[in-house]
Scaffold this motif. Structure first.
Motif, PDB file in Angstrom:
ATOM      1  N   PRO A  13       0.811  -1.230   0.000  1.00 26.18           N
ATOM      2  CA  PRO A  13       0.000   0.000   0.000  1.00 26.18           C
ATOM      3  C   PRO A  13       0.838   1.272   0.000  1.00 26.18           C
ATOM      4  O   PRO A  13       0.373   2.323  -0.452  1.00 26.18           O
ATOM      5  CB  PRO A  13      -0.822  -0.113   1.289  1.00 26.18           C
ATOM      6  N   ARG A  14       2.067   1.218   0.484  1.00 24.16           N
ATOM      7  CA  ARG A  14       2.911   2.410   0.552  1.00 24.16           C
ATOM      8  C   ARG A  14       3.459   2.789  -0.811  1.00 24.16           C
ATOM      9  O   ARG A  14       3.807   3.947  -1.054  1.00 24.16           O
ATOM     10  CB  ARG A  14       4.065   2.166   1.535  1.00 24.16           C
ATOM     11  N   GLN A  15       3.559   1.825  -1.693  1.00 28.25           N
ATOM     12  CA  GLN A  15       4.087   2.101  -3.031  1.00 28.25           C
ATOM     13  C   GLN A  15       2.989   2.519  -4.002  1.00 28.25           C
ATOM     14  O   GLN A  15       3.200   3.363  -4.867  1.00 28.25           O
ATOM     15  CB  GLN A  15       4.815   0.863  -3.565  1.00 28.25           C
ATOM     16  N   LYS A  16       1.823   1.946  -3.832  1.00 31.00           N
ATOM     17  CA  LYS A  16       0.752   2.213  -4.790  1.00 31.00           C
ATOM     18  C   LYS A  16      -0.037   3.467  -4.454  1.00 31.00           C
ATOM     19  O   LYS A  16      -0.642   4.088  -5.325  1.00 31.00           O
ATOM     20  CB  LYS A  16      -0.192   1.006  -4.845  1.00 31.00           C
ATOM     21  N   GLY A  17      -0.029   3.875  -3.187  1.00 32.02           N
ATOM     22  CA  GLY A  17      -0.824   5.030  -2.797  1.00 32.02           C
ATOM     23  C   GLY A  17      -2.262   4.641  -2.521  1.00 32.02           C
ATOM     24  O   GLY A  17      -2.685   3.511  -2.752  1.00 32.02           O
ATOM     25  N   PHE A  18      -3.047   5.621  -2.033  1.00 33.85           N
ATOM     26  CA  PHE A  18      -4.417   5.314  -1.634  1.00 33.85           C
ATOM     27  C   PHE A  18      -5.310   5.044  -2.839  1.00 33.85           C
ATOM     28  O   PHE A  18      -5.285   5.775  -3.834  1.00 33.85           O
ATOM     29  CB  PHE A  18      -5.003   6.465  -0.810  1.00 33.85           C
ATOM     30  N   VAL A  19      -6.091   3.996  -2.716  1.00 30.99           N
ATOM     31  CA  VAL A  19      -7.115   3.645  -3.707  1.00 30.99           C
ATOM     32  C   VAL A  19      -8.421   3.456  -2.949  1.00 30.99           C
ATOM     33  O   VAL A  19      -8.448   2.737  -1.943  1.00 30.99           O
ATOM     34  CB  VAL A  19      -6.749   2.339  -4.451  1.00 30.99           C
ATOM     35  N   PRO A  20      -9.510   4.114  -3.366  1.00 31.47           N
ATOM     36  CA  PRO A  20     -10.791   3.907  -2.674  1.00 31.47           C
ATOM     37  C   PRO A  20     -11.119   2.419  -2.578  1.00 31.47           C
ATOM     38  O   PRO A  20     -10.932   1.670  -3.543  1.00 31.47           O
ATOM     39  CB  PRO A  20     -11.795   4.656  -3.554  1.00 31.47           C
ATOM     40  N   TRP A  21     -11.606   2.025  -1.423  1.00 30.29           N
ATOM     41  CA  TRP A  21     -11.823   0.595  -1.193  1.00 30.29           C
ATOM     42  C   TRP A  21     -12.888   0.013  -2.116  1.00 30.29           C
ATOM     43  O   TRP A  21     -12.910  -1.199  -2.361  1.00 30.29           O
ATOM     44  CB  TRP A  21     -12.207   0.365   0.270  1.00 30.29           C
ATOM     45  N   ALA A  22     -13.746   0.857  -2.635  1.00 26.78           N
ATOM     46  CA  ALA A  22     -14.774   0.364  -3.565  1.00 26.78           C
ATOM     47  C   ALA A  22     -14.139  -0.259  -4.803  1.00 26.78           C
ATOM     48  O   ALA A  22     -14.727  -1.140  -5.447  1.00 26.78           O
ATOM     49  CB  ALA A  22     -15.710   1.502  -3.962  1.00 26.78           C
ATOM     50  N   ASN A  23     -12.930   0.190  -5.130  1.00 22.07           N
ATOM     51  CA  ASN A  23     -12.241  -0.348  -6.307  1.00 22.07           C
ATOM     52  C   ASN A  23     -11.743  -1.776  -6.102  1.00 22.07           C
ATOM     53  O   ASN A  23     -11.298  -2.418  -7.058  1.00 22.07           O
ATOM     54  CB  ASN A  23     -11.044   0.537  -6.673  1.00 22.07           C
ATOM     55  N   TYR A  24     -11.776  -2.232  -4.854  1.00 21.74           N
ATOM     56  CA  TYR A  24     -11.302  -3.585  -4.570  1.00 21.74           C
ATOM     57  C   TYR A  24     -12.419  -4.620  -4.695  1.00 21.74           C
ATOM     58  O   TYR A  24     -12.241  -5.777  -4.328  1.00 21.74           O
ATOM     59  CB  TYR A  24     -10.704  -3.654  -3.161  1.00 21.74           C
TER      60      TYR A  24
END
Length: 562
Positions: free
Chosen positions: A77-88
């Motif tokens: 997660p530290r490399q990719k940055g924040f992604v809204p959880w809905a995208n998971y």
């Protein structure tokens, strides 16, 4: 956080990260009320992120994470940055399916608690600007929270570094602090060779250097989390006793008590790390805020606490009143006393078990109880300022015998019981000296006088406590219960008493169609006879039978603190 290196070093093996729903449950068991929405919010703010995410798989400590990482399934997660959880999630016909799973680690809970304590309002205040005093107060609070948010972001990086440190060192230290004296590795049965392989990968100085940490920083962090544990722990007063309890049993605690155990675990791991880094013995976690720096503990117990030492455990158990050793062992030579004494004591409102008294029946005075007496009366020894002392709550022994027996030892005992007891006490002190623990002459004198006492009936329990008329009546009652008419007279009992003839022998010497005397059954019968008499008295202390006075003496001896 270097997720790749953690996976390559099998750093998750001891204590695997928890899938987000399990982590939420883990937090709630410890009194931290979080949910998925809150975790997403604080990740968006850059405060608190999962250890890793895994695309398309649920994983545990049996999963080959190396293969998943090489195939691009493990996400940092530290490399990719924040992604809204809905995208998971992927949308199915009737539901949404989570395809990327988030994993947090229990070691992260310390910083999560700090975030929760701030009481962050992460959603903007939807209040129009005006001069209303309440709104101004809220805006001031919002500004303060914004400043604190920046500080928390900065702190989060430090805490992430320490979580990474704990993960890298746990294969070496976690089993040692979970249960001192035991080696347990989660996930599979671990042989000594496997344990050695896991440890070899942990090189403390290299790990600390790679993370750009100093021993002073680790010591400060350790002190902070250890003291926080002591501060929040509602069971702090029982810290030393609880530390002896198995790790899996401690996990049954809830709320702050369980959270404190997590903090202690981390503090203890870091203490072992610091010892390896500095070569210096670290304070036990329970002594971190002790102004005497643990010296008081050493003075009281004669040693540092390691929660393996059984001598210290016995002292704790005494202090808490749960020592499994009895206060007093009452040695009797027959079934009658073994059965009758508790019945009579209960009628006197002094139940033996509540006073820590255990009855041991040696089944006949011809059986020498020396080994039994020496074993039970050998006390625990503790040290204070280089002097050895016998604990006042040692197990004492009280002996009750009839004035009969053919063996040489019982004849010697009846003739001079004090001399025989002194010989046994010398044997006990000899055992203590063999352990290289020399006690003072004063202590030895107290031990001699207040460890073993005795009572020898003038003839026997039955003859000393019942009249001829009472015994003949009770024996006849016993016969009726078994379908016999004994018709025993008081004069027959008088002759037995004069000749010191055992009642069982007397009964068996009568015509052959009569039954043998079951001493346990008869003991219950005559015990109930005395108990009924005691309960019917207006004054319990009037017209006492000898056995009542003996039982009172036994109780006083058991509870005296000398």
């Amino acid at each position: 956080m270097n997720v790749k290196e953690l996976i390559l070093q099998e750093a998750f093996y001891q204590n695997f990260p928890l899938e987000v729903n399990k982590f939420i449950g883990y937090c709630k068991e410890r009194g931290l009320n979080v949910n998925r929405g809150y975790l997403e919010d604080i990740e968006r703010e850059g405060l608190f992120r999962p250890i890793m995410r895994v695309d398309g798989y649920y994983v545990n400590n049996t999963t080959d994470l190396k293969e998943l990482y090489e195939n691009g399934r493990v996400i940092d997660p530290r490399q990719k940055g924040f992604v809204p959880w809905a995208n998971y999630y992927e949308k199915r016909e009737r539901y949404r399916e989570e395809i990327v799973h988030s994993y947090y680690h229990p070691y992260q809970i310390y910083f999560l608690k700090k975030v929760l304590e701030v009481g962050l309002r992460l959603s903007p205040f939807n209040i129009p600007q005006n001069n209303d005093e309440l709104v101004l107060t809220i805006r001031e609070r919002e500004k303060y929270m914004s400043d604190y948010l920046g500080k928390l972001r900065k702190d989060s990086k430090k805490h992430e570094k320490f979580v990474e440190l704990l993960l890298f060192i746990q294969n070496k230290y976690l089993p040692l602090v979970k249960q001192p004296g035991h080696i347990i590795v989660t996930g599979e049965i671990v042989t000594g060779e496997r344990w050695y392989d896991l440890q070899k990968k942990v090189i403390p100085k290299e790990i600390v250097s790679a993370l750009s940490l100093e021993a002073e920083e680790i010591d400060e962090y350790r002190g902070s989390i250890g003291r926080d544990g002591l501060y929040i722990d509602p069971l702090r007063a029982w810290y030393d006793l609880i530390k002896y309890i198995k790790y899996d049993k401690r996990q049954k605690l809830r709320g702050k008590a369980l959270l404190a155990q997590d903090f202690y675990l981390i503090s203890d791991m870091l203490a072992l790390l610091l010892e390896d880094l500095t070569g210096k013995k670290q304070l036990e976690t329970g002594s971190l805020d002790d102004t005497m720096k643990g010296c008081g503990v050493i003075r009281v117990y004669g040693k540092e606490l390691n929660y393996v030492d059984r001598d210290v455990l016995m002292r704790f158990l005494r202090e808490y009143g749960i020592n499994p050793r009895p206060r007093l062992v009452l040695i009797v030579e027959g079934d009658t006393e073994e059965v009758a004494f508790p019945i009579i004591a209960n009628a006197m409102d002094i139940p033996l078990e509540s006073c820590g008294i255990q009855i041991i029946n040696i089944h006949g005075v011809d059986k020498h109880p020396r080994a039994l007496i020496v074993d039970y009366s050998t006390p625990d020894i503790y040290q204070v300022d280089k002097e050895y002392y016998i604990h006042p709550e040692r197990t004492k022994v009280f002996i009750i015998f009839d004035r009969e027996g053919n063996e040489r030892w019982i004849k010697r005992f009846i003739k001079d019981p004090d001399d025989e007891i002194e010989k046994m006490m010398k044997d006990v002190l000899s055992i203590i000296k063999q352990k290289k623990k020399n006690t003072s002459a004063k202590t030895n004198d107290i031990f001699h006088k207040h460890t073993v006492k005795y009572h020898i009936w003038n003839k026997s329990f039955e003859y000393d406590n019942f009249s001829d008329k009472e015994l003949s009546h009770e024996l006849n009652e016993y016969g009726v219960k078994h379908g016999y008419q004994f018709n025993i007279t008081p004069s027959e009992i008088k002759n037995c008493r004069y000749g010191n003839k055992n009642l069982k022998t007397f009964l068996e010497s009568r015509p052959p169609d009569y039954t043998s005397l079951n001493k346990r059954e008869f003991g219950e019968q005559i015990g109930n006879f005395i108990a009924k008499e005691i309960k019917e008295r207006r004054n319990r202390f009037e017209n006492q039978r000898p056995v009542e006075k003996v039982l009172e003496e036994i109780i006083r001896f058991a509870v005296e603190y000398i």
